[in-house]
Design a protein around this motif. Structure first.
Motif, PDB file in Angstrom:
ATOM      1  N   ILE A  36       5.788 -59.037 -21.467  1.00 21.54           N
ATOM      2  CA  ILE A  36       4.365 -59.188 -22.313  1.00 21.54           C
ATOM      3  C   ILE A  36       3.344 -58.321 -21.438  1.00 21.54           C
ATOM      4  O   ILE A  36       2.458 -57.624 -21.977  1.00 21.54           O
ATOM      5  N   GLU A  37       3.205 -58.754 -20.183  1.00 17.07           N
ATOM      6  CA  GLU A  37       2.478 -57.947 -19.234  1.00 17.07           C
ATOM      7  C   GLU A  37       2.741 -56.315 -19.203  1.00 17.07           C
ATOM      8  O   GLU A  37       1.611 -55.940 -19.089  1.00 17.07           O
ATOM      9  N   ALA A  38       3.824 -55.926 -19.205  1.00 15.78           N
ATOM     10  CA  ALA A  38       4.228 -54.707 -19.021  1.00 15.78           C
ATOM     11  C   ALA A  38       3.627 -53.964 -20.507  1.00 15.78           C
ATOM     12  O   ALA A  38       2.808 -52.878 -20.161  1.00 15.78           O
ATOM     13  N   SER A  39       3.849 -54.579 -21.570  1.00 18.26           N
ATOM     14  CA  SER A  39       3.387 -53.960 -22.739  1.00 18.26           C
ATOM     15  C   SER A  39       1.885 -53.748 -22.684  1.00 18.26           C
ATOM     16  O   SER A  39       1.146 -53.021 -23.237  1.00 18.26           O
ATOM     17  N   THR A  40       1.221 -55.132 -22.347  1.00 19.80           N
ATOM     18  CA  THR A  40      -0.416 -54.945 -22.452  1.00 19.80           C
ATOM     19  C   THR A  40      -0.910 -53.811 -21.279  1.00 19.80           C
ATOM     20  O   THR A  40      -1.793 -53.155 -21.768  1.00 19.80           O
ATOM     21  N   TRP A  41      -0.210 -53.840 -20.067  1.00 17.45           N
ATOM     22  CA  TRP A  41      -0.715 -52.646 -19.308  1.00 17.45           C
ATOM     23  C   TRP A  41      -0.421 -51.470 -19.842  1.00 17.45           C
ATOM     24  O   TRP A  41      -1.452 -50.442 -19.579  1.00 17.45           O
ATOM     25  N   VAL A  42       0.787 -51.191 -20.564  1.00 24.55           N
ATOM     26  CA  VAL A  42       0.981 -49.838 -21.292  1.00 24.55           C
ATOM     27  C   VAL A  42      -0.291 -49.373 -22.040  1.00 24.55           C
ATOM     28  O   VAL A  42      -0.871 -48.490 -22.259  1.00 24.55           O
ATOM     29  N   ARG A  43      -0.788 -50.366 -22.959  1.00 24.93           N
ATOM     30  CA  ARG A  43      -1.854 -50.258 -23.823  1.00 24.93           C
ATOM     31  C   ARG A  43      -3.183 -50.172 -23.175  1.00 24.93           C
ATOM     32  O   ARG A  43      -4.045 -49.303 -23.477  1.00 24.93           O
ATOM     33  N   ARG A  44      -3.351 -50.837 -22.112  1.00 23.62           N
ATOM     34  CA  ARG A  44      -4.708 -50.713 -21.080  1.00 23.62           C
ATOM     35  C   ARG A  44      -4.668 -49.372 -20.560  1.00 23.62           C
ATOM     36  O   ARG A  44      -5.823 -48.627 -20.394  1.00 23.62           O
TER      37      ARG A  44
END
Length: 476
Positions: free
Chosen positions: A185-193
């Motif tokens: 979840i953190e990885a996907s969030t950071w990709v969007r960020r």
């Protein structure tokens, strides 16, 4: 060589309020929890430091507010982790989990507002500069956002391996870190960020993790990104070529709280010891799996700062007892060192389990065994002894205790039966009066003749002594 690991990040105080839920409230469909006991433990960067201290010499650099929660944290870490506090104007975040039957019923958070954090102190600078490895445990509370701290962190990858455990509310890792350890979840969030888009067309969690990890390696300028996937394991990417899939060993699906901290702490320690990134990630997956299988955060025995209360692969004894007694079952407990498990041990454990509906084994810690058996014992470390015991079908939970007698752990567990080996038949045991306090009963089991750990150790020593002689004969 002992690895010198410095952990820098945001600390929390976690508190488990554990009780028994046997009925619903008359005025609402909610469980009524009784006999609540409070179990404080380190959280955030403090948990990562506490876990890493099992295999490294650990220093924690973190903001510490002037409040009761921060003082409790320092007390919990005392003797295990060196704490170098940074000034902090605010309150220590506290997370309280209300638990019953091995499950969380509710969580209460307080003190989460941003704090005003001071500069690095000279001791903190020295600890970061001289470490064999550094773990940045970012929980989004502001440590990595302080300009002077961030500038100093940017200099560290040139000196030693840096592992960065990121948070969606935190700051991006500094360029050049050796390994970043987001969960999926953190990885996907950071990709969007970072302005990218997740690969939502991917057919599996592995493919999505590979896309996100490759993206983040490039965006962050990191040496590698390991996306943790819970019970599936982790995926390691260096940004080019096929990523490495690291499956997790099979284990019970228990409390995962703190698994990411365990993963990051283990990886940082191994990198500090000179291991390659792939090897560090493989071992970190195993360490995180064992931690969860042991009961996760609820398995921590903070009272003596020594070892987990339940061995890797086991369940938390208190939760097992609550579940069984809630349905009217009988809990049996037994205890011992169980150093070099032999057939006599197995027979006694099987017999004890047949007396009730669950068996909890109270296992002497390494320090306790040394005091009881001498400096040459134990032959097998407590964590490994616990794993072997938990692998037995007749054992439902393992509790490691550090005292010379099981009296304190019995008072905490309150089993229905306390079963001892047949060699204690007819003897008045020191724990007899304690077990009677809650209406429990002590029983002895049939004696199994011809089996002794001491005799087994001597036999192994005699066999080992003959090996040079046999080698000499063969070479001549």
């Amino acid at each position: 060589m002992t690895v010198r690991l410095t952990v820098i990040g945001d600390v929390l105080l976690d508190v488990d309020l554990v009780g028994q839920a046997t009925r619903l409230a008359p005025d609402a469909p909610v469980p009524v929890l009784e006999d609540l006991t409070e179990h404080p433990r380190p959280g955030g960067a403090a948990l990562a430091a506490w876990l890493a201290a099992g295999g490294a010499d650990v220093t924690l650099v973190a903001p510490m507010a002037h409040d009761d929660a921060a003082r409790t944290l320092c007390d919990l870490l005392a003797g295990r982790v060196t704490v170098l506090p940074l000034s902090s104007v605010g309150h220590t975040p506290v997370k309280e989990r209300i638990r019953a039957g091995g499950q969380s019923v509710a969580r209460l958070d307080r003190g989460g507002e941003p704090a005003e954090i001071g500069e690095l102190t000279r001791p903190a600078v020295n600890a970061l500069s001289e470490a064999d490895a550094v773990l940045v445990s970012d929980y989004g509370r502001g440590v990595t956002a302080v300009p002077s701290i961030r500038w100093f962190l940017e200099t560290l990858p040139r000196r030693a391996p840096v592992v960065w455990d990121p948070h969606p509310r935190g700051d991006r890792p500094v360029p050049g870190v050796h390994l970043v350890t987001p969960n999926a979840i953190e990885a996907s969030t950071w990709v969007r960020r970072t302005g990218g888009t997740g690969d939502y067309s991917a057919s599996s969690s592995w493919a999505r993790a590979a896309h996100d990890a490759d993206t983040l390696v490039r965006e962050w300028g990191a040496g590698a990104v390991a996306v943790t996937l819970g019970a599936r394991g982790a995926l390691l990417s260096h940004g080019q070529g096929a990523p490495v899939a690291v499956p997790a060993p099979s284990a019970p699906d228990l409390d995962p709280c703190g698994a990411g901290d365990m993963f990051a702490a283990a990886a940082a320690t191994l990198l500090g010891a000179g291991r390659m990134t792939g090897e560090a990630v493989r071992h970190a997956v195993v360490a995180a799996t064992a931690y969860v299988a042991a009961g996760g955060a609820t398995s921590l025995a903070i009272s003596d700062g020594a070892e987990p209360a339940s061995g890797p692969g086991g369940r938390y004894g208190r939760d097992v007892i609550a579940e069984v007694q809630a349905r009217g079952g009988v809990v049996v407990a037994t205890g011992g060192c169980f150093d070099l498990l032999h057939a006599g041990h197995v027979a006694s454990l099987q017999a004890a389990r047949r007396l009730g509906d669950a068996l909890v084994v109270c296992l002497n810690s390494d320090a306790s065994v040394r005091r009881l058996k001498g400096p040459a014992r134990p032959v097998v470390a407590a964590a490994d002894r616990a794993r072997v015991l938990q692998a037995l079908e007749c054992v439902d939970a393992v509790e490691i205790f550090d005292d010379d007698t099981p009296v304190p752990v019995l008072r905490r567990l309150r089993p229905d039966l306390w079963a001892k080996g047949g060699d204690y038949a007819g003897a008045e045991l020191p724990e007899a009066a304690v077990v009677r306090e809650w209406g429990g009963q002590i029983v002895t089991l049939p004696y199994v003749d011809g089996h002794s750990t001491t005799a087994l150790v001597r036999a192994v020593a005699r066999s080992a002594a003959k090996i040079p002689e046999l080698t000499t004969r063969r070479s001549s």
